[in-house]
Design an enzyme around this catalytic site. Sequence first.
Site, short mmCIF file in Angstrom:
data_model
loop_
_atom_site.label_atom_id
_atom_site.label_comp_id
_atom_site.label_asym_id
_atom_site.label_seq_id
_atom_site.Cartn_x
_atom_site.Cartn_y
_atom_site.Cartn_z
N SER A 19 1.13 1.26 -50.68
CA SER A 19 0.57 0.70 -51.76
C SER A 19 0.22 -0.79 -51.12
CB SER A 19 1.83 0.11 -52.65
OG SER A 19 1.12 -0.94 -53.45
N ARG A 20 -1.17 -1.16 -51.76
CA ARG A 20 -1.87 -2.42 -51.38
C ARG A 20 -1.25 -3.71 -52.08
NH1 ARG A 20 -3.30 -0.17 -47.06
NH2 ARG A 20 -3.68 2.00 -47.53
N LYS A 70 4.49 6.55 -64.02
CA LYS A 70 4.04 5.94 -64.78
C LYS A 70 4.41 6.49 -66.16
CE LYS A 70 -0.11 4.28 -62.40
NZ LYS A 70 -1.69 4.12 -62.34
N ASP A 107 -4.69 -0.21 -66.37
CA ASP A 107 -5.93 0.30 -65.27
C ASP A 107 -7.19 0.46 -65.92
OD1 ASP A 107 -3.96 1.25 -63.31
OD2 ASP A 107 -3.32 2.90 -64.41
N ALA A 136 -6.03 9.34 -63.54
CA ALA A 136 -6.82 8.04 -63.31
C ALA A 136 -8.46 8.51 -64.31
CB ALA A 136 -7.57 8.09 -61.96
P1 ATR Z 1 -5.08 11.51 -60.41
O1 ATR Z 1 -3.83 11.34 -61.48
O2 ATR Z 1 -4.99 10.37 -59.35
O3 ATR Z 1 -6.29 11.27 -60.96
P2 ATR Z 1 -4.80 14.33 -60.00
O4 ATR Z 1 -4.04 14.28 -61.38
O5 ATR Z 1 -4.29 14.99 -59.05
O6 ATR Z 1 -4.82 12.85 -59.57
O7 ATR Z 1 -6.39 14.72 -60.11
C1 ATR Z 1 -7.22 14.72 -59.29
C2 ATR Z 1 -8.50 15.31 -59.60
O8 ATR Z 1 -9.34 15.79 -58.45
C3 ATR Z 1 -8.29 16.59 -60.44
O9 ATR Z 1 -9.18 16.44 -61.65
C4 ATR Z 1 -8.75 17.63 -59.64
O10 ATR Z 1 -9.11 18.67 -60.30
P3 ATR Z 1 -8.37 19.98 -60.86
O11 ATR Z 1 -8.10 19.43 -62.21
O12 ATR Z 1 -8.93 21.08 -60.85
O13 ATR Z 1 -7.03 19.93 -59.88
C5 ATR Z 1 -9.86 16.89 -58.71
N1 ATR Z 1 -9.85 17.64 -57.48
C6 ATR Z 1 -8.96 17.84 -56.62
N2 ATR Z 1 -9.35 18.71 -55.61
C7 ATR Z 1 -10.76 18.87 -55.92
C8 ATR Z 1 -11.65 19.68 -55.40
N3 ATR Z 1 -11.67 20.33 -54.10
N4 ATR Z 1 -12.95 19.97 -56.07
C9 ATR Z 1 -13.22 19.28 -57.16
N5 ATR Z 1 -12.16 18.72 -57.89
C10 ATR Z 1 -11.06 18.40 -57.16
#
Ligand code: ATR
Length: 281
Positions: A19-20, A70, A107, A136
């Site tokens: 964490s930053r 969270k 956020d 996010a």
């Molecule tokens: P966060 O909560 O940080 O947003 P997350 O819930 O793991 O993290 O979401 C990561 C996002 O990156 C998701 O939308 C994921 O797509 P999936 O819902 O299909 O998993 C996307 N993502 C991860 N790897 C990917 C890839 N190789 N190509 C396209 N989208 C990707």
Amino acid sequence: MTIPQFRMAGVIGWPVAHSRSPALHRFWLDQYGIDGAYLPLPVAPANLPAALRGLAALGFAGANVTIPHKQQTATLMDRLDDGARRLGAVNLVIVESDGSLSGRNTDGFGFIESLRAAIPGWRAPAVATILGAGGAARSIIDALLHAGVGELRLANRTRARADELRAEFGARVMPLDWNDRAESLAGCGLLVNTTSQGMVGQPALEIDLAALPVASVVCDIVYNPLVTPLLAAAAARGNPVVDGLGMLLHQARPAFAAWFGVDPEVSAALRARIVATLPTT
Ligand code: ATR
């Protein structure tokens, strides 16, 4: 109750070493001459309820909460602000003077403020495209809808997750197949990458920007590297770009203000300090 001279806060996560936030709050504590500390607090999921209740007992002003806590934190608060209630997720805990816990989610505020800081006069566009549908993306969708975006095109590799967000946030969210992401850029005023693609150790996000208007703002929430391949490609064709560090810095402002009593400045010196903590690989 008397306010202790030395004020403490921290970030609860698992893991939390990356964490930053400690570096960020330390910078502000020094800048404003405040006697206090901000600590990384590694807390395993099973210990989260005890850790949150322990904040008051330890005299903490509060804590930030990060992955994976969270959502669970939102169920453990005595009260939630509107954003935290809508998202079912808390990133800021404030210990009130009676020891009760208030949960907030900053956020979305951080995202909008980083756009406003980077693009003078920024206003919510009629049409935006969001790539990704994780945690996010949820905060950013919520923030953009509240800021007044008319249509939010949402492309995710797993289409079902985009459909779920449409069900949650309503008809202004338009789910799309991942393969349609390039076409979705036509007529857009804002493109936001919320996927992990482009992060250090991950492949670049693959997207053809040809249909994107040159006036459209392009924003990446990835901040390591600061200039992702997406932002480099967008800047090269003349789009205004906003890196992901601003969201991290601005989301921290309400936390610092609540615990330490100063709405802190996001300065170039702060940005430089945090950039210096990013791994270079
Ligand atoms: P966060 O909560 O940080 O947003 P997350 O819930 O793991 O993290 O979401 C990561 C996002 O990156 C998701 O939308 C994921 O797509 P999936 O819902 O299909 O998993 C996307 N993502 C991860 N790897 C990917 C890839 N190789 N190509 C396209 N989208 C990707």
